[in-house]
Design a protein around this motif. Structure first.
Motif, mmCIF file in Angstrom:
data_model
loop_
_atom_site.group_PDB
_atom_site.id
_atom_site.type_symbol
_atom_site.label_atom_id
_atom_site.label_comp_id
_atom_site.label_asym_id
_atom_site.label_seq_id
_atom_site.Cartn_x
_atom_site.Cartn_y
_atom_site.Cartn_z
ATOM 1 N N SER A 152 0.829 -1.199 0.000
ATOM 2 C CA SER A 152 0.000 0.000 0.000
ATOM 3 C C SER A 152 0.874 1.265 0.000
ATOM 4 O O SER A 152 1.982 1.264 0.532
ATOM 5 N N PRO A 153 0.392 2.359 -0.590
ATOM 6 C CA PRO A 153 1.186 3.592 -0.638
ATOM 7 C C PRO A 153 1.312 4.249 0.719
ATOM 8 O O PRO A 153 0.524 3.982 1.634
ATOM 9 N N LYS A 154 2.281 5.129 0.837
ATOM 10 C CA LYS A 154 2.543 5.835 2.093
ATOM 11 C C LYS A 154 1.315 6.615 2.553
ATOM 12 O O LYS A 154 1.065 6.747 3.752
ATOM 13 N N PRO A 183 -2.160 5.866 10.805
ATOM 14 C CA PRO A 183 -1.707 7.145 11.384
ATOM 15 C C PRO A 183 -0.694 7.005 12.504
ATOM 16 O O PRO A 183 0.090 7.937 12.755
ATOM 17 N N TRP A 184 -0.671 5.884 13.210
ATOM 18 C CA TRP A 184 0.295 5.709 14.286
ATOM 19 C C TRP A 184 1.737 5.785 13.792
ATOM 20 O O TRP A 184 2.644 6.135 14.545
ATOM 21 N N PHE A 185 1.959 5.433 12.515
ATOM 22 C CA PHE A 185 3.329 5.245 12.038
ATOM 23 C C PHE A 185 3.737 6.221 10.935
ATOM 24 O O PHE A 185 4.810 6.072 10.358
ATOM 25 N N ARG A 186 2.908 7.202 10.651
ATOM 26 C CA ARG A 186 3.216 8.118 9.538
ATOM 27 C C ARG A 186 4.472 8.934 9.783
ATOM 28 O O ARG A 186 5.160 9.329 8.840
ATOM 29 N N ASP A 187 4.772 9.207 11.033
ATOM 30 C CA ASP A 187 5.969 9.983 11.356
ATOM 31 C C ASP A 187 7.114 9.092 11.819
ATOM 32 O O ASP A 187 8.108 9.587 12.370
ATOM 33 N N GLY A 220 10.108 6.381 19.588
ATOM 34 C CA GLY A 220 11.087 5.788 20.498
ATOM 35 C C GLY A 220 12.287 5.194 19.798
ATOM 36 O O GLY A 220 13.331 4.974 20.427
ATOM 37 N N SER A 221 12.173 4.929 18.481
ATOM 38 C CA SER A 221 13.294 4.308 17.766
ATOM 39 C C SER A 221 14.476 5.253 17.631
ATOM 40 O O SER A 221 15.608 4.818 17.396
ATOM 41 N N GLU A 222 14.229 6.555 17.803
ATOM 42 C CA GLU A 222 15.332 7.522 17.735
ATOM 43 C C GLU A 222 16.308 7.358 18.896
ATOM 44 O O GLU A 222 17.421 7.907 18.859
ATOM 45 N N ASP A 223 15.935 6.587 19.915
ATOM 46 C CA ASP A 223 16.814 6.387 21.072
ATOM 47 C C ASP A 223 17.925 5.380 20.802
ATOM 48 O O ASP A 223 18.901 5.320 21.563
ATOM 49 N N PHE A 224 17.791 4.566 19.757
ATOM 50 C CA PHE A 224 18.842 3.604 19.450
ATOM 51 C C PHE A 224 20.038 4.346 18.854
ATOM 52 O O PHE A 224 19.883 5.232 18.004
ATOM 53 N N GLY A 256 19.533 9.706 16.262
ATOM 54 C CA GLY A 256 18.430 10.572 16.650
ATOM 55 C C GLY A 256 17.274 10.623 15.666
ATOM 56 O O GLY A 256 16.327 11.399 15.871
ATOM 57 N N ARG A 257 17.298 9.805 14.624
ATOM 58 C CA ARG A 257 16.204 9.774 13.644
ATOM 59 C C ARG A 257 15.234 8.656 13.981
ATOM 60 O O ARG A 257 15.640 7.594 14.451
ATOM 61 N N GLN A 258 13.954 8.880 13.741
ATOM 62 C CA GLN A 258 12.987 7.804 13.895
ATOM 63 C C GLN A 258 13.062 6.885 12.678
ATOM 64 O O GLN A 258 13.224 7.351 11.542
#
Length: 262
Positions: free
Chosen positions: A174-176, A181-185, A189-193, A198-200
């Motif tokens: 499916s397209p972006k 909506p939970w994952f559009r940005d 928390g993944s930016e903590d790795f 510092g990027r999600q």
């Protein structure tokens, strides 16, 4: 139950199936278990079984009259959900106390996000606070937590949980613009790795069988298979969701998770 609707079908995935999928992602995560490698096996078991409290609930799905759709993990009534949360945590604690500490903290975060409140929730939160305190005391007397250990493992559980949910809530290819909506940005928390700088971590479908992640979190491409059911909505409405679900055969979905080419 994880459920989405696509072209007249209710695509339904069991919560424990989703948990096992999260565990597969955790096994291939590129960072080593930090800082206590000796607890890695417990962390992987906890991530794989973090939703085991839903096993019996998902045997027979329930219909939400208000929404005209099956109840899901999002809108399932709070009081019975808390009962099965506690049951699942009891089972995890019997296997790995540290895993129960990790999962109990994970559920508390989810409950805080939901914003729900009732006396039963207050009792649940007190019970889990006592559980975590008891486990902390046990660990201090046996194998104390290293600085940052629980925080790191909580981030790993959250990311693997979210990525598995992404697959359950997305139509492959499916397209972006149709992303949940939970994952559009990106994955919160993944930016903590450390490897993300510092990027999600962001996801995007390359095609119907390949999901691209950037920054890429695994040691190599990850090929996963998980089971779901495509229940015709007309069957759910004519037969009832329990009968329609039980009469729909499971199918296997195979996805490769890869890094974006530079």
């Amino acid at each position: 139950m994880i459920c989405r609707e696509q072209d007249g079908y209710l695509i339904m995935m069991r919560q424990h199936e989703h948990g096992l999928l999260a565990g597969k992602f955790a096994e291939r995560f590129k960072e080593q278990h930090v800082p206590a490698e000796g607890r890695r096996a417990e962390v992987l078991r906890a991530i794989s079984h973090h939703d085991r409290g839903w096993i019996d609930l998902d045997e027979t799905p329930f219909w939400n009259d208000a929404e005209g759709a099956p109840y899901t993990f999002i809108d399932f009534p709070l009081v019975p959900k808390l009962t099965f949360y506690r049951r699942g945590l009891d089972e995890i604690e019997a296997d790995t106390p540290y895993g129960a500490l990790l999962c109990s903290s994970h559920y508390e975060r989810l409950i805080e996000i939901s914003g729900e409140d009732c006396p039963e929730l207050t009792a649940y939160l007190k019970h889990e606070e006592d559980r975590r305190a008891r486990i902390h005391r046990h660990l201090e007397n046996s194998k104390p937590l290293a600085e940052g250990e629980l925080y790191y493992d909580a981030r790993l559980l959250q990311f693997c949980d979210d990525l598995s949910l992404y697959l359950g809530l997305s139509e492959p290819g499916s397209p972006k613009s149709e992303e949940h909506p939970w994952f559009r940005d990106g994955f919160s928390g993944s930016e903590d790795f450390s490897f993300t700088s510092g990027r999600q971590i962001m996801a995007e479908w390359q095609d119907e069988s390949t999901l691209l992640l950037d920054p890429f979190p695994f040691t190599g491409n990850v090929e996963v298979a998980f089971k779901l059911r495509r229940v015709p909505r007309k069957d759910a409405e004519s037969k009832g969701i329990a009968r329609a679900y039980s009469s729909t055969p499971e199918e296997e979905c195979r996805i490769t998770v890869a890094g974006r080419s530079k």
